[in-house]
Scaffold this motif. Structure first.
Motif, PDB file in Angstrom:
ATOM      1  N   LEU A 127     -60.193 -28.948 -84.856  1.00  0.00           N
ATOM      2  CA  LEU A 127     -59.884 -27.676 -85.510  1.00  0.00           C
ATOM      3  C   LEU A 127     -59.477 -27.875 -86.963  1.00  0.00           C
ATOM      4  O   LEU A 127     -60.060 -27.281 -87.876  1.00  0.00           O
ATOM      5  CB  LEU A 127     -58.774 -26.951 -84.740  1.00  0.00           C
ATOM      6  N   ALA A 128     -58.467 -28.712 -87.202  1.00  0.00           N
ATOM      7  CA  ALA A 128     -57.986 -28.910 -88.573  1.00  0.00           C
ATOM      8  C   ALA A 128     -59.056 -29.568 -89.443  1.00  0.00           C
ATOM      9  O   ALA A 128     -59.291 -29.152 -90.588  1.00  0.00           O
ATOM     10  CB  ALA A 128     -56.707 -29.756 -88.562  1.00  0.00           C
ATOM     11  N   ASP A 129     -59.711 -30.593 -88.911  1.00  0.00           N
ATOM     12  CA  ASP A 129     -60.719 -31.313 -89.688  1.00  0.00           C
ATOM     13  C   ASP A 129     -61.845 -30.374 -90.106  1.00  0.00           C
ATOM     14  O   ASP A 129     -62.214 -30.290 -91.279  1.00  0.00           O
ATOM     15  CB  ASP A 129     -61.265 -32.472 -88.849  1.00  0.00           C
ATOM     16  N   LEU A 133     -62.659 -28.844 -94.035  1.00  0.00           N
ATOM     17  CA  LEU A 133     -63.955 -29.139 -94.645  1.00  0.00           C
ATOM     18  C   LEU A 133     -64.684 -27.859 -95.041  1.00  0.00           C
ATOM     19  O   LEU A 133     -65.553 -27.887 -95.919  1.00  0.00           O
ATOM     20  CB  LEU A 133     -64.826 -29.950 -93.676  1.00  0.00           C
ATOM     21  N   ARG A 134     -64.331 -26.741 -94.441  1.00  0.00           N
ATOM     22  CA  ARG A 134     -64.959 -25.465 -94.779  1.00  0.00           C
ATOM     23  C   ARG A 134     -64.158 -24.692 -95.825  1.00  0.00           C
ATOM     24  O   ARG A 134     -64.630 -23.674 -96.333  1.00  0.00           O
ATOM     25  CB  ARG A 134     -65.133 -24.617 -93.510  1.00  0.00           C
ATOM     26  N   ASP A 147     -59.338 -16.996 -82.983  1.00  0.00           N
ATOM     27  CA  ASP A 147     -59.744 -17.965 -83.992  1.00  0.00           C
ATOM     28  C   ASP A 147     -59.171 -17.615 -85.357  1.00  0.00           C
ATOM     29  O   ASP A 147     -58.742 -18.493 -86.112  1.00  0.00           O
ATOM     30  CB  ASP A 147     -61.272 -18.043 -84.072  1.00  0.00           C
ATOM     31  N   ALA A 148     -59.154 -16.338 -85.707  1.00  0.00           N
ATOM     32  CA  ALA A 148     -58.614 -15.923 -87.000  1.00  0.00           C
ATOM     33  C   ALA A 148     -57.153 -16.329 -87.128  1.00  0.00           C
ATOM     34  O   ALA A 148     -56.724 -16.843 -88.180  1.00  0.00           O
ATOM     35  CB  ALA A 148     -58.774 -14.415 -87.182  1.00  0.00           C
ATOM     36  N   ASP A 149     -56.380 -16.134 -86.083  1.00  0.00           N
ATOM     37  CA  ASP A 149     -54.965 -16.534 -86.106  1.00  0.00           C
ATOM     38  C   ASP A 149     -54.834 -18.043 -86.257  1.00  0.00           C
ATOM     39  O   ASP A 149     -53.997 -18.536 -87.038  1.00  0.00           O
ATOM     40  CB  ASP A 149     -54.272 -16.078 -84.819  1.00  0.00           C
ATOM     41  N   ARG A 150     -55.644 -18.786 -85.520  1.00  0.00           N
ATOM     42  CA  ARG A 150     -55.570 -20.252 -85.594  1.00  0.00           C
ATOM     43  C   ARG A 150     -56.001 -20.754 -86.966  1.00  0.00           C
ATOM     44  O   ARG A 150     -55.402 -21.677 -87.528  1.00  0.00           O
ATOM     45  CB  ARG A 150     -56.448 -20.882 -84.507  1.00  0.00           C
ATOM     46  N   PHE A 151     -57.048 -20.174 -87.510  1.00  0.00           N
ATOM     47  CA  PHE A 151     -57.559 -20.618 -88.814  1.00  0.00           C
ATOM     48  C   PHE A 151     -56.504 -20.409 -89.905  1.00  0.00           C
ATOM     49  O   PHE A 151     -56.251 -21.287 -90.733  1.00  0.00           O
ATOM     50  CB  PHE A 151     -58.820 -19.839 -89.180  1.00  0.00           C
ATOM     51  N   ARG A 152     -55.880 -19.236 -89.900  1.00  0.00           N
ATOM     52  CA  ARG A 152     -54.863 -18.956 -90.920  1.00  0.00           C
ATOM     53  C   ARG A 152     -53.678 -19.908 -90.779  1.00  0.00           C
ATOM     54  O   ARG A 152     -53.118 -20.376 -91.781  1.00  0.00           O
ATOM     55  CB  ARG A 152     -54.393 -17.504 -90.812  1.00  0.00           C
ATOM     56  N   ALA A 153     -53.299 -20.200 -89.556  1.00  0.00           N
ATOM     57  CA  ALA A 153     -52.160 -21.103 -89.329  1.00  0.00           C
ATOM     58  C   ALA A 153     -52.441 -22.491 -89.892  1.00  0.00           C
ATOM     59  O   ALA A 153     -51.556 -23.127 -90.483  1.00  0.00           O
ATOM     60  CB  ALA A 153     -51.846 -21.183 -87.837  1.00  0.00           C
ATOM     61  N   VAL A 154     -53.671 -22.988 -89.721  1.00  0.00           N
ATOM     62  CA  VAL A 154     -54.022 -24.306 -90.253  1.00  0.00           C
ATOM     63  C   VAL A 154     -53.981 -24.296 -91.777  1.00  0.00           C
ATOM     64  O   VAL A 154     -53.371 -25.176 -92.403  1.00  0.00           O
ATOM     65  CB  VAL A 154     -55.418 -24.743 -89.760  1.00  0.00           C
ATOM     66  N   TYR A 155     -54.608 -23.323 -92.403  1.00  0.00           N
ATOM     67  CA  TYR A 155     -54.627 -23.269 -93.867  1.00  0.00           C
ATOM     68  C   TYR A 155     -53.225 -23.120 -94.444  1.00  0.00           C
ATOM     69  O   TYR A 155     -52.837 -23.824 -95.384  1.00  0.00           O
ATOM     70  CB  TYR A 155     -55.521 -22.120 -94.340  1.00  0.00           C
TER      71      TYR A 155
END
Length: 437
Positions: A127-129, A133-134, A147-155
């Protein structure tokens, strides 16, 4: 608009996504979307998974132009040809390389396209990797609320701008909802190229599918395959089910099928898989769907993503007549949109793109999270694989033909691909078995 893809499945996702999110796209008409006034130019990144003509035909997505390119050839085209929208439908490393290359080729241009990227299906590993990269695209699409919640949390967790994350849905959902059993009752196993990856596990699943056909001779049992031997898709397939099935005495009600997944779902009464995105297509249409637990519920298989879905089941349960009932709350968080909300799933992305295109003075330069300062030991290698230097400039000697390759070069290229695929599907498994002796 333009799409750059590196496999058949990513071409399908990229092209359909481009049609869904183009600012002038008139909603979601049918399964392919898009308007007649929108021009789509497709670029296929040359590599091990470059789709064949058969694979492209099976995907069923057309473009006004479609050509195979190297990374450097693509960057040259982006410098010379004006577009409003560019979708990068690649593996994470490919996206990162193109972001740096595009930043370089557009640095002296007053205006540039809106750059969009995302994922083909379920995000269950790296997920983080993959997300970092994107990072740098104007929009990073998330196929679901989860997915939107997870993506924002990583960034946000690494101090990167999370404003690019935009919730949408998978662009290939659609088709008529399931209304009841067909005649004959049809069970479909959606195979995956790399899950599971061992001969033992793949043979086990094939045997159980064949046994199910024998126990239910009144049913039609289909093994839905993604590619034919010698073809590659998003993932490498070392042990195709076609070859494993040649050693078995198959019952008359068992068949191997190819083709568009939507057309197969039109006649499906029970969709069975380990963790394929086909499960989400099936759930969207409310087709009974089972995610197998026979090999365990494990991250390596990807079926852990379906914990809480109500779809987890074993072959023993399915043989006995069990039909899983999906959890509605789980389904809603996965972007499946079986409740009818699919028609508006891409509105936010369309609106954001329209605003970006209307921005006075054009868009700012692309700003990926990874730079020679933040990732000096990682980024140069990613760029070099696409013949780019640390600043996104093509390296000396990078392949960038000015015209279509001649017949000799085409023959050599096909031979090289054939040798690679032979090595993956024939030689590598033999060497692996010898190493286990």
């Amino acid at each position: 608009m333009a799409v750059l893809a590196d496999s058949d499945t990513r071409w399908k996702w990229g092209a359909l996504t481009a049609n869904r999110i183009a600012p002038s796209a008139p909603g979601i008409p049918g399964d392919t979307a898009g308007g007649a006034d929108i021009r789509l130019d497709g670029f296929l990144l040359r590599g091990r998974a470059t789709p064949t003509a058969r694979q492209l035909g099976e995907v069923g997505v057309t473009a006004d132009s479609l050509r195979e390119v190297t990374a450097v050839e693509f960057l040259r085209a982006m410098r010379e040809e004006p577009y409003d929208l560019l979708v990068l439908s690649l593996v994470g490393g490919g996206v990162q390389a193109m972001l740096h290359g595009l930043k370089r080729v557009w640095e002296d241009r007053p205006r540039r396209p809106v750059v969009v990227t995302g994922y083909v299906g379920v995000v269950y590993e790296k997920l983080a990797d993959g997300l970092l990269l994107r990072h740098g695209a104007d929009l990073v699409l998330a196929n679901s609320r989860q997915d939107a919640d997870r993506f924002r949390a990583v960034y946000e967790g690494v101090g990167a701008d999370a404003g690019s994350v935009t919730e949408v849905a998978l662009p290939f959902l659609g088709g008529a909802p399931y209304t009841g059993e067909h005649d004959p009752y049809t069970v479909v196993f959606a195979a995956q190229p790399s899950v599971p990856d061992s001969r033992k596990d793949r043979t086990y699943l094939l045997n159980r599918l064949v046994q199910h056909a024998r126990r239910h001779p009144e049913r039609e049992v289909l093994l839905k395959l993604r590619s034919k031997p010698g073809e590659h898709t998003t993932h490498i397939e070392e042990l195709p089910y076609q070859k494993l099935s040649q050693r078995l005495d198959l019952p008359p009600n068992f068949r191997l099928v190819y083709g568009h997944m939507g057309e197969v779902l039109d006649r499906t009464d029970l969709l069975v898989t380990v963790s394929s995105t086909a499960a989400l297509e099936s759930l969207h249409r409310r087709v009974p769907t089972a995610v197998l637990t026979d090999l365990g519920i494990r991250e390596a298989l990807g079926n852990h993503h379906f914990v809480g879905s109500g779809c987890l089941a074993s072959w023993d349960q399915l043989d006995a007549g069990h039909r899983p009932e999906p959890d509605e709350d789980w389904v809603a968080r996965q972007g499946v949109a079986a409740d009818g909300s699919y028609d508006t799933a891409f509105d936010t992305a369309r609106e954001r793109i329209a605003k970006l295109l209307a921005r006075p003075g054009g868009l700012p330069p692309l700003t990926p999270y990874y730079t020679p300062v933040t990732a000096p030991g990682y980024l140069p290698g990613i760029l070099a694989r696409h013949h780019l230097g640390p600043d996104g400039t093509p390296l000396p000697g990078a392949p960038a033909a000015d015209k279509e390759p001649g017949p000799v070069r085409q023959i050599v290229r096909r031979a090289a691909r054939g040798a690679y695929r032979h090595g993956v599907q024939r030689v590598a498994p033999v060497i692996r078995r010898m190493g286990e002796l």
